[in-house]
Structure formats: C-alpha cells, structure tokens
Design a protein around this motif. Structure first.
Motif, PDB file in Angstrom:
ATOM      1  N   LYS A  74      24.942   3.101 -38.434  1.00 26.68           N
ATOM      2  CA  LYS A  74      24.017   4.059 -38.340  1.00 26.68           C
ATOM      3  C   LYS A  74      22.515   2.889 -37.710  1.00 26.68           C
ATOM      4  O   LYS A  74      22.628   1.689 -37.913  1.00 26.68           O
ATOM      5  CB  LYS A  74      23.189   4.103 -39.806  1.00 26.68           C
ATOM      6  CG  LYS A  74      24.211   4.729 -40.693  1.00 26.68           C
ATOM      7  CD  LYS A  74      24.662   6.344 -40.226  1.00 26.68           C
ATOM      8  CE  LYS A  74      25.294   7.091 -41.073  1.00 26.68           C
ATOM      9  NZ  LYS A  74      25.880   8.200 -40.814  1.00 26.68           N
ATOM     10  N   VAL A  76      19.516   1.947 -37.438  1.00 27.46           N
ATOM     11  CA  VAL A  76      18.440   2.144 -38.508  1.00 27.46           C
ATOM     12  C   VAL A  76      17.126   1.487 -37.612  1.00 27.46           C
ATOM     13  O   VAL A  76      17.326   0.843 -36.521  1.00 27.46           O
ATOM     14  CB  VAL A  76      18.523   1.272 -39.580  1.00 27.46           C
ATOM     15  CG1 VAL A  76      19.726   1.885 -40.519  1.00 27.46           C
ATOM     16  CG2 VAL A  76      18.988  -0.266 -39.113  1.00 27.46           C
ATOM     17  N   TYR A 206      17.072   9.180 -41.065  1.00 28.03           N
ATOM     18  CA  TYR A 206      17.258   7.787 -40.673  1.00 28.03           C
ATOM     19  C   TYR A 206      16.343   6.729 -41.360  1.00 28.03           C
ATOM     20  O   TYR A 206      16.604   5.377 -41.594  1.00 28.03           O
ATOM     21  CB  TYR A 206      17.270   7.455 -39.117  1.00 28.03           C
ATOM     22  CG  TYR A 206      18.589   7.620 -38.593  1.00 28.03           C
ATOM     23  CD1 TYR A 206      19.445   6.748 -38.200  1.00 28.03           C
ATOM     24  CD2 TYR A 206      18.720   9.024 -38.239  1.00 28.03           C
ATOM     25  CE1 TYR A 206      20.783   6.937 -37.681  1.00 28.03           C
ATOM     26  CE2 TYR A 206      19.957   9.165 -37.635  1.00 28.03           C
ATOM     27  CZ  TYR A 206      20.852   8.348 -37.280  1.00 28.03           C
ATOM     28  OH  TYR A 206      22.029   8.515 -36.424  1.00 28.03           O
ATOM     29  N   ARG A 208      16.148   6.866 -44.575  1.00 27.54           N
ATOM     30  CA  ARG A 208      17.190   6.787 -45.781  1.00 27.54           C
ATOM     31  C   ARG A 208      18.367   5.666 -45.548  1.00 27.54           C
ATOM     32  O   ARG A 208      18.574   4.884 -46.241  1.00 27.54           O
ATOM     33  CB  ARG A 208      17.600   8.128 -46.032  1.00 27.54           C
ATOM     34  CG  ARG A 208      18.767   8.216 -47.233  1.00 27.54           C
ATOM     35  CD  ARG A 208      19.087   9.708 -47.497  1.00 27.54           C
ATOM     36  NE  ARG A 208      20.348   9.962 -48.294  1.00 27.54           N
ATOM     37  CZ  ARG A 208      20.186   9.920 -49.786  1.00 27.54           C
ATOM     38  NH1 ARG A 208      19.139   9.634 -50.373  1.00 27.54           N
ATOM     39  NH2 ARG A 208      21.382  10.202 -50.257  1.00 27.54           N
ATOM     40  N   HIS A 209      18.701   5.766 -44.147  1.00 25.39           N
ATOM     41  CA  HIS A 209      19.581   4.781 -43.902  1.00 25.39           C
ATOM     42  C   HIS A 209      19.046   3.484 -43.667  1.00 25.39           C
ATOM     43  O   HIS A 209      19.724   2.432 -44.177  1.00 25.39           O
ATOM     44  CB  HIS A 209      20.377   5.129 -42.348  1.00 25.39           C
ATOM     45  CG  HIS A 209      21.203   6.392 -42.353  1.00 25.39           C
ATOM     46  ND1 HIS A 209      21.758   6.761 -43.415  1.00 25.39           N
ATOM     47  CD2 HIS A 209      21.032   7.290 -41.375  1.00 25.39           C
ATOM     48  CE1 HIS A 209      22.495   8.067 -42.995  1.00 25.39           C
ATOM     49  NE2 HIS A 209      21.988   8.452 -41.955  1.00 25.39           N
ATOM     50  N   THR A 210      17.751   3.364 -43.066  1.00 26.40           N
ATOM     51  CA  THR A 210      17.125   2.150 -43.080  1.00 26.40           C
ATOM     52  C   THR A 210      16.656   1.590 -44.312  1.00 26.40           C
ATOM     53  O   THR A 210      17.108   0.387 -44.830  1.00 26.40           O
ATOM     54  CB  THR A 210      15.736   2.319 -42.482  1.00 26.40           C
ATOM     55  OG1 THR A 210      15.774   2.790 -41.174  1.00 26.40           O
ATOM     56  CG2 THR A 210      14.942   1.002 -42.222  1.00 26.40           C
ATOM     57  N   THR A 213      20.038   0.133 -45.859  1.00 25.75           N
ATOM     58  CA  THR A 213      20.503  -1.033 -45.084  1.00 25.75           C
ATOM     59  C   THR A 213      19.897  -2.194 -45.500  1.00 25.75           C
ATOM     60  O   THR A 213      19.997  -3.230 -45.636  1.00 25.75           O
ATOM     61  CB  THR A 213      20.287  -0.812 -43.728  1.00 25.75           C
ATOM     62  OG1 THR A 213      21.051   0.299 -43.317  1.00 25.75           O
ATOM     63  CG2 THR A 213      20.843  -1.950 -42.716  1.00 25.75           C
ATOM     64  N   THR A 237      28.862   5.511 -51.148  1.00 24.16           N
ATOM     65  CA  THR A 237      27.795   4.533 -50.551  1.00 24.16           C
ATOM     66  C   THR A 237      28.612   3.427 -49.609  1.00 24.16           C
ATOM     67  O   THR A 237      28.119   3.070 -48.658  1.00 24.16           O
ATOM     68  CB  THR A 237      27.081   3.700 -51.579  1.00 24.16           C
ATOM     69  OG1 THR A 237      26.484   4.926 -52.361  1.00 24.16           O
ATOM     70  CG2 THR A 237      25.693   2.954 -51.069  1.00 24.16           C
ATOM     71  N   LYS A 240      29.499   4.794 -46.158  1.00 23.16           N
ATOM     72  CA  LYS A 240      28.356   4.962 -45.345  1.00 23.16           C
ATOM     73  C   LYS A 240      27.962   3.440 -44.796  1.00 23.16           C
ATOM     74  O   LYS A 240      27.581   3.301 -43.858  1.00 23.16           O
ATOM     75  CB  LYS A 240      27.243   5.779 -46.058  1.00 23.16           C
ATOM     76  CG  LYS A 240      27.535   7.163 -46.094  1.00 23.16           C
ATOM     77  CD  LYS A 240      26.584   7.879 -46.657  1.00 23.16           C
ATOM     78  CE  LYS A 240      26.640   9.370 -46.870  1.00 23.16           C
ATOM     79  NZ  LYS A 240      26.531   9.978 -45.393  1.00 23.16           N
ATOM     80  N   TYR A 241      27.777   2.518 -45.513  1.00 22.56           N
ATOM     81  CA  TYR A 241      27.086   1.379 -45.666  1.00 22.56           C
ATOM     82  C   TYR A 241      27.905   0.104 -45.581  1.00 22.56           C
ATOM     83  O   TYR A 241      27.502  -1.013 -45.746  1.00 22.56           O
ATOM     84  CB  TYR A 241      25.848   1.527 -46.643  1.00 22.56           C
ATOM     85  CG  TYR A 241      24.970   2.485 -46.112  1.00 22.56           C
ATOM     86  CD1 TYR A 241      24.349   2.699 -44.992  1.00 22.56           C
ATOM     87  CD2 TYR A 241      24.891   3.494 -47.137  1.00 22.56           C
ATOM     88  CE1 TYR A 241      23.536   3.820 -44.953  1.00 22.56           C
ATOM     89  CE2 TYR A 241      24.084   4.582 -47.119  1.00 22.56           C
ATOM     90  CZ  TYR A 241      23.380   4.635 -45.763  1.00 22.56           C
ATOM     91  OH  TYR A 241      22.660   5.853 -45.607  1.00 22.56           O
TER      92      TYR A 241
END
Length: 262
Positions: A74, A76, A206, A208-210, A213, A237, A240-241
């Motif tokens: 992602k 971010v 993004y 949310r991704h930030t 992260t 989770t 994804k991360y």
C-alpha cells in the motif's frame, strides 16, 4: 455490477451447464491480473455455495487454476505529505472528517454514519454505515466496535456536531440540510485538498492504510489494529499489512539483543 459485466458471456447459460472451460475463458478474457484474481475468488464462493445447496453436482471451480496475484504494498501517505494535507485542511468544512479518517482508520461510510450518541469519552462506537445514501448497520459483527481516540479528537467531533446545528440523535457530519455528508461531495473535496497540498492522488481509503501502517510501525499489537479496523480476523490484517512487521528488522534485532543479553 462489475462482475456481472465481466461474466456477461455466461449470463444465459444454466448454472448446471457451466463448465470449467467456460470459466477459464471468462477469466482469460480479463486483462487485469488483479481483476482476474478477484473474479476467480468470487466464482469460487458462488460455486462452493451452489454445491453446498445441491444446485450443482460438483464444484467445477476445483478444476480451474487460480490466477497468481501478489498485491502491491500500500502506497501510504508519508509524514511530509500528512503535514501538507493538514495545513491545507485549515478552513475546509470537511477538515474534521478527514482528520478523523487519519486518526481512526474508519471506513468512509462508517464516518458518514457517525452519530453524536456514538461519541463517548475517549472513544467512538461504530454502529452505523452509510451506503448509497442510506443508513445501515455495519455489514459484519466485527465491524461494530469501539475505536479509542485522543480527547482533542473527541472534542473536535463535538464542536463539529454543534456547528452543524446540534440535533439530538443527529449525525456528526452533515450538509446544510442536516443530511449526512454525501460520498460525491467527500470525493470532490478530497481531490481538491490533495491537489492544493501538492500530494499525488490516492483515494480516501488510503487514510485507512496509512493509519494501520503507522500503528504497526509503532509496535501496536496486531490484534489491536485488527479491532480498530473492524477486520473479522487477525489473518485479514496480516494479509494486508504483514509486510510492515517483516520489514521492521531493527526491532527484531533489538529484541534478540535483549534475549541474548550480550
């Protein structure tokens, strides 16, 4: 709608008559690897359910090779980009909405559906979701959750509600007519904010991704991040991360030093 369009060649064929070759052709006709992967995943769900309900004699998707797809990391927002975004948000009537997006990691519809009775001391409770202009309960049980927030964010939400008319039982973020923010208006303002900040466009998700992260990089436990994001399981989770945890070699080495004690 996207899947219906891509599966149009199969639309007039009875489910029992569809075979693996037809499925393979439909998948091969999709140029995007990511879309091909998602389409295959969708069809696997469909035929697994059809087989369970005895609508078909066998699950033909077991004969179809799943496309290989590795999701990209992602992209971010960086710390510098965040500072530019926050500075540009000053004066925007959407400021509190976008700040909450970064601070909570909530989905757009969850923030649109946030009501004042869901704002508590130290946390907000996610129990509404706006989709297509209508208010629904979250689609899964895990999506109903409490999200801890600093007190200054809670105070910001209460000021936003008061600024919008302080209607008891009403939404925190509303337009001038008292209805919750609409998705189109949010999207237009987000485009405008990023352009003014000189930040390359990434859609609102993004934030949310930030959020995820930053938390994982800071060492927040994966189960806490899972709860905040409303994922059904920690494996979602991690899928994804998880790369963030793998990339954090410095913390691993420090932990080993503490174990060895040399």
């Amino acid at each position: 709608k996207i899947y219906c369009k891509k599966l149009a060649p199969l639309a007039n064929i009875r489910l029992q008559k569809v075979n693996a070759i037809m499925i393979q052709r439909a998948l091969d006709a999709e140029p995007s690897t990511a879309q091909r992967y998602n389409l295959c995943k969708f069809l696997r769900t469909v035929f697994r359910k059809a087989y369970k309900l005895q609508l078909v004699r066998k699950n033909i998707m077991e004969q179809v090779d799943a496309p290989v797809y590795h999701a990209a990391k992602k992209d971010v927002f960086s710390r510098d980009e965040l500072q530019r975004i926050y500075k540009t948000l000053e004066g925007s009537r959407y400021r509190a909405f976008f700040v909450l997006a970064f601070a909570s990691g909530c989905r757009c519809g969850e923030m649109q559906g946030l009501k004042i009775q869901s704002v508590h001391e130290g946390y907000i409770r996610i129990e509404n979701n706006i989709r297509n202009g209508h208010d629904y309960p979250p689609k899964t049980h895990s999506s109903i959750r409490d999200v801890a927030l600093p007190e200054h964010i809670i105070a910001m939400l209460r000021r936003e509600w008061e600024r919008n008319g302080a209607i008891l039982g009403g939404y925190v973020f509303t337009n001038r007519g008292g209805s919750p923010f609409c998705s189109m208006g949010i999207g237009r303002e987000w485009h405008k904010i990023l352009a003014a900040a000189g930040v390359p466009f990434r859609n609102l998700h993004y934030t949310r991704h930030t959020h995820a992260t930053q938390l994982l990089s800071a060492g927040v436990p994966i189960l806490e991040v899972q709860h905040r994001l409303g994922h059904a399981s920690a494996s979602t989770t991690l899928n994804k991360y998880g790369h963030i945890l793998i990339d954090n070699k410095e913390k691993v080495l420090n932990a080993i030093d503490n174990i060895v004690g040399m």
